[in-house]
Design a protein around this motif. Structure first.
Motif, mmCIF file in Angstrom:
data_model
loop_
_atom_site.group_PDB
_atom_site.id
_atom_site.type_symbol
_atom_site.label_atom_id
_atom_site.label_comp_id
_atom_site.label_asym_id
_atom_site.label_seq_id
_atom_site.Cartn_x
_atom_site.Cartn_y
_atom_site.Cartn_z
ATOM 1 N N VAL A 17 -58.191 -19.638 17.571
ATOM 2 C CA VAL A 17 -57.855 -19.860 18.978
ATOM 3 C C VAL A 17 -57.986 -18.521 19.699
ATOM 4 O O VAL A 17 -58.246 -17.490 19.086
ATOM 5 C CB VAL A 17 -56.426 -20.418 19.150
ATOM 6 N N SER A 18 -57.796 -18.532 20.997
ATOM 7 C CA SER A 18 -57.882 -17.290 21.777
ATOM 8 C C SER A 18 -56.550 -16.543 21.739
ATOM 9 O O SER A 18 -55.491 -17.156 21.529
ATOM 10 C CB SER A 18 -58.252 -17.592 23.232
ATOM 11 N N PRO A 19 -56.573 -15.208 21.934
ATOM 12 C CA PRO A 19 -55.319 -14.458 22.038
ATOM 13 C C PRO A 19 -54.415 -14.982 23.154
ATOM 14 O O PRO A 19 -53.191 -14.948 23.026
ATOM 15 C CB PRO A 19 -55.791 -13.028 22.332
ATOM 16 N N THR A 20 -55.045 -15.480 24.231
ATOM 17 C CA THR A 20 -54.257 -16.040 25.325
ATOM 18 C C THR A 20 -53.441 -17.238 24.857
ATOM 19 O O THR A 20 -52.276 -17.407 25.235
ATOM 20 C CB THR A 20 -55.179 -16.459 26.487
ATOM 21 N N THR A 21 -54.042 -18.063 24.010
ATOM 22 C CA THR A 21 -53.330 -19.224 23.483
ATOM 23 C C THR A 21 -52.138 -18.793 22.643
ATOM 24 O O THR A 21 -51.050 -19.380 22.720
ATOM 25 C CB THR A 21 -54.279 -20.104 22.651
ATOM 26 N N VAL A 22 -52.321 -17.741 21.841
ATOM 27 C CA VAL A 22 -51.212 -17.228 21.031
ATOM 28 C C VAL A 22 -50.083 -16.745 21.944
ATOM 29 O O VAL A 22 -48.910 -17.024 21.693
ATOM 30 C CB VAL A 22 -51.691 -16.093 20.103
ATOM 31 N N SER A 23 -50.456 -16.035 23.016
ATOM 32 C CA SER A 23 -49.440 -15.569 23.976
ATOM 33 C C SER A 23 -48.691 -16.738 24.588
ATOM 34 O O SER A 23 -47.476 -16.680 24.795
ATOM 35 C CB SER A 23 -50.107 -14.736 25.084
#
Length: 341
Positions: A17-23
């Motif tokens: 997934v994207s780092p944004t999704t993790v955030s």
């Protein structure tokens, strides 16, 4: 992998997934699908990941952060308002983050989510969906949802059902001042070029144009009202279409100044003297007093407009509410491009 140095980027890579999704998972953002959330949480557990203080700060309101969304950074109308707001915000110790939406609704949604996640103090919004005569239900509902979390200040736009601060200039009266000026110079045949149907700034100006012509018992000629967008190239194309008509007006109004710049260019390309017509623009962007001929145009009273934006931002940041907004009068700036018939 060294567990002490694991970051959200490692989690993102492992979970695909994207780092944004993790955030977003870290901040319990409701926009993340439950299946995706669980996948990320599993990887966090597998890698024994503990969010650091920087990640935890994402959940805290950023009291001095102002999100600014505009549709086209290359258009001086938007950029000069942004630059003045940024300058004054910096003097007050605020941080302004600029995002250029390109008038794409999906891009606007991305930036709205970003500023909501960052818990910005407020969002200043220009163009795009707030200038649509009929925005979609999804666009309206999204704005309502964001507004429940972060105050929004709309500049020269509004959305039905979204009760945010609204600061706009009186564009309808601006068109009236143009028509009255041209009539005083003896013009009775007037064209209106540029804009897009369904965009409020175009629709409102067109309605005002028709209304004022009728008041002066002047004909509205549909062949002389040409939609073509808002750019210099759009102005050139609109002028080309106009010059193909059997009968021509004596005066031409641009939906903005860029349209008239394009009209100038087309006249020069066709070796038609610019003095053949009187031209009037709208916005009074910074090149309009140095183009040749210098452009008669409507000024949005930028200093008063920006003062009102900053007053509203200050009110929000100081916890005094965001107010109801204000309508600001425009001013016609008369230069060389309009002359007696």
């Amino acid at each position: 992998m060294n567990k002490k140095n694991i970051t959200i980027y490692d989690i993102a890579k492992e979970a695909n997934v994207s780092p944004t999704t993790v955030s977003r998972v870290l901040t319990n953002n409701p926009l993340v699908k439950e299946s995706t959330r669980q996948k990320v949480l599993v990887k966090m557990k597998e890698l024994d990941f503990s969010p650091n203080e920087a990640a935890r700060r994402l959940t805290k309101p950023q009291a001095n952060l102002i999100g600014f969304i505009l549709p086209d950074i290359t258009n001086p109308f938007f950029s000069q308002i942004y630059m003045e707001v940024e300058k004054r915000a910096f003097q007050k110790g605020y941080t302004v983050l600029l995002r250029n939406s390109m008038s794409i609704s999906e891009v606007e949604s991305t930036y709205l989510r970003e500023f909501t996640e960052r818990r910005a103090a407020c969002i200043v919004f220009m163009g795009g969906r707030i200038n649509k005569t009929k925005p979609s239900d999804d666009e309206i509902h999204e704005m309502q949802d964001v507004l429940s979390k972060v105050p929004i200040i709309m500049i020269n736009g509004k959305m039905k059902g979204v009760k945010s601060a609204n600061i706009r200039t009186n564009e309808e009266e601006g068109i009236r001042s143009i028509v009255e000026h041209l009539v005083s110079l003896g013009h009775e045949k007037i064209a209106l070029l540029g804009g897009v149907k369904g965009i409020s700034s175009s629709d409102n100006k067109l309605s005002s144009f028709k209304r004022v012509l009728k008041e002066y018992n002047l004909e509205f000629n549909e062949e002389w009202q040409i939609y073509s967008d808002f750019s210099v190239d759009a102005g050139r194309k609109a002028m080309k279409k106009l010059l193909e008509k059997e009968t021509l007006p004596s005066a031409i109004i641009g939906i903005n100044d860029l349209i008239i710049y394009g009209a100038f260019k087309e006249c020069r390309d066709q070796q038609i003297p610019i003095e053949t017509f009187s031209f009037v623009g709208f916005d009074d962007i910074y090149p309009s007093d140095i183009v040749h001929p210098s452009l008669t145009t409507v000024n949005h009273n930028y200093e008063v407009l920006v003062n009102e934006v900053m007053r509203t931002i200050d009110s929000i940041i100081n916890g005094k509410g965001n107010g109801k907004g204000k309508i600001i009068n425009t001013q016609l700036i008369i230069r060389e491009s309009s002359k007696e018939l």
